[in-house]
Design an enzyme around this catalytic site. Structure first.
Site, short mmCIF file in Angstrom:
data_model
loop_
_atom_site.label_atom_id
_atom_site.label_comp_id
_atom_site.label_asym_id
_atom_site.label_seq_id
_atom_site.Cartn_x
_atom_site.Cartn_y
_atom_site.Cartn_z
N THR A 154 0.86 -1.37 -0.10
CA THR A 154 -0.02 0.13 0.02
C THR A 154 0.96 1.22 -0.19
O THR A 154 0.60 2.17 -0.47
CB THR A 154 -0.80 -0.05 1.18
OG1 THR A 154 -1.72 -0.96 1.05
CG2 THR A 154 -1.76 1.14 1.59
N THR A 156 1.16 -4.76 3.88
CA THR A 156 0.89 -5.15 5.27
C THR A 156 0.22 -6.41 5.46
O THR A 156 0.45 -7.06 6.57
CB THR A 156 -0.11 -4.04 5.99
OG1 THR A 156 -1.23 -3.92 5.19
CG2 THR A 156 0.51 -2.56 6.11
N SER A 209 1.60 -7.81 -1.21
CA SER A 209 2.44 -8.52 -0.35
C SER A 209 1.80 -9.96 -0.33
O SER A 209 2.67 -10.80 -0.18
CB SER A 209 2.46 -8.09 1.01
OG SER A 209 1.24 -8.05 1.81
N1 GLU Z 1 -4.55 -3.13 2.46
C1 GLU Z 1 -3.90 -3.59 1.28
C2 GLU Z 1 -4.82 -4.43 0.68
O1 GLU Z 1 -5.25 -5.51 1.54
C3 GLU Z 1 -2.59 -4.25 1.49
C4 GLU Z 1 -1.78 -4.68 0.14
C5 GLU Z 1 -0.62 -5.43 0.54
O2 GLU Z 1 -0.32 -6.10 1.44
O3 GLU Z 1 0.36 -5.50 -0.37
O4 GLU Z 1 -5.10 -4.49 -0.35
#
Ligand code: GLU
Length: 334
Positions: free
Chosen positions: A15, A97, A64
């Protein structure tokens, strides 16, 4: 003036460098698929120049949840290459995250360095009103540059708070205070006066004290996780074993209770294929202990690790041994 600490900044996505469709896009930005360009995050943080000499070092950028073992193994090699060439005194790694705590625990178990390695994320994209990532990065650089951060294992900085990699977990889908160490609390703070203050020391073994060295590995043994819930049968356990899992983490009910049908399946795949089971809990707080029955069955208990962190330790353990007592020893140590 003494020269500033040299901090490498590795961007792995998530993010924190995402760009949404407008300033109130706090939810769909991952689908927009847009990120800050190379150097743009640093350009927006001129204040860093007083804290450290920060150099952006390219790495692949992904949401991630898209990271796989090969990315982790490459990241370990990349970090060692940076430190081996003495290119930095500490590192800040930006990360999505969703699986940040998994990467952090993997690095905590495998890096051979006392230099600070700090993982940082954001709950709001770079384009948002009140984006939290910018201050999180400044705080992460402060932590990575602080001499008192050395030798504490891989650290996580979110929302002014410094966590150790083993205990931190994502606790909320959208709040800026999403990260917590639940029962155990944070290590310290990167606080409003610019100081980095520690109150605790991680007690579990990590980094230079760890027996896991993955620098020469290209893959890791497959370990799957199977969730328990009322009515769960043994099908998922059999499917995991069939897919080649060398071990399965049970995300069991309560203090470690799979359903009777799941227990039967765990015993069966162990008998037929030697697939070890590691008992954890879906509760999210407290230990799962190794009962005499569990030991007799050839299984291990995951202590207070959440199933997804137990999966990482189990996979590293299996790269060294298949002996359940030795693996249990590792769960008691890390
Ligand atoms: N809050 C983001 C989502 O769930 C996190 C993305 C990530 O961890 O790359 O889309």
């Amino acid at each position: 003036m003494a020269s500033l600490p040299r901090i490498g900044l590795l961007l792995t996505g998530g993010t924190i460098d995402s760009v949404g469709t407008d300033r109130l896009d706090l939810a769909w930005y991952i689908e927009a698929g847009k990120r800050l360009g190379a150097g743009e995050l640093l350009k927006q943080l001129p204040e860093l120049a007083k804290i450290a000499a920060v150099e952006e070092i390219p790495f692949r950028r992904l949401p991630s949840q898209a990271l796989v073992n090969a990315d982790w193994l490459d990241l370990v090699r990349k970090i060692h290459a940076i430190f081996d060439r003495d290119r930095a005194d500490g590192l800040v790694i930006t990360h999505g995250t969703n699986t940040l705590e998994e990467t952090a625990y993997f690095l905590n178990l495998t890096l051979k360095t006392v230099k600070p390695v700090v993982i940082v994320g954001a709950m709001r994209p770079a384009s948002a009103v009140s984006a939290d990532g910018y201050l999180n990065v400044i705080n992460a650089v402060r932590v990575a540059a602080a001499p008192q951060s050395r030798g504490r294992g891989c650290l996580v900085v979110m929302n002014d708070t410094v966590f150790n990699a083993r205990d931190v977990t994502k606790n909320a889908t959208y709040r800026v205070q999403a990260f917590a160490s639940r029962d155990l609390g944070p290590l310290g703070y990167a606080d409003a006066d610019g100081k980095v203050i520690y109150y605790h020391q991680p007690m579990k073994r990590h980094t230079t004290q760890s027996e896991f060295d993955v620098r020469g590995l290209q893959s890791l043994p497959r370990v799957d996780i199977v969730l328990s819930y009322a009515n769960a049968d043994g099908i998922m356990i059999e499917a995991a074993a069939k897919a080649g899992a060398k071990a399965i983490v049970s995300a069991a009910t309560g203090a470690g209770r799979p359903t009777p049908a799941q227990d039967e399946a765990f015993d069966r795949v162990y008998r037929e294929q030697g697939t070890i089971m590691c008992l954890c809990s879906r509760v999210g707080s407290g230990r799962v202990v190794r009962s005499p029955g569990l030991k007799r069955r050839g299984f291990v208990a995951g202590d207070n690790l959440p199933p997804w962190k137990a999966r990482i330790l189990l996979s590293l353990a299996l790269s060294k041994t298949n002996n359940a007592d030795d693996i249990q020893q590792m769960f008691d140590t890390y």
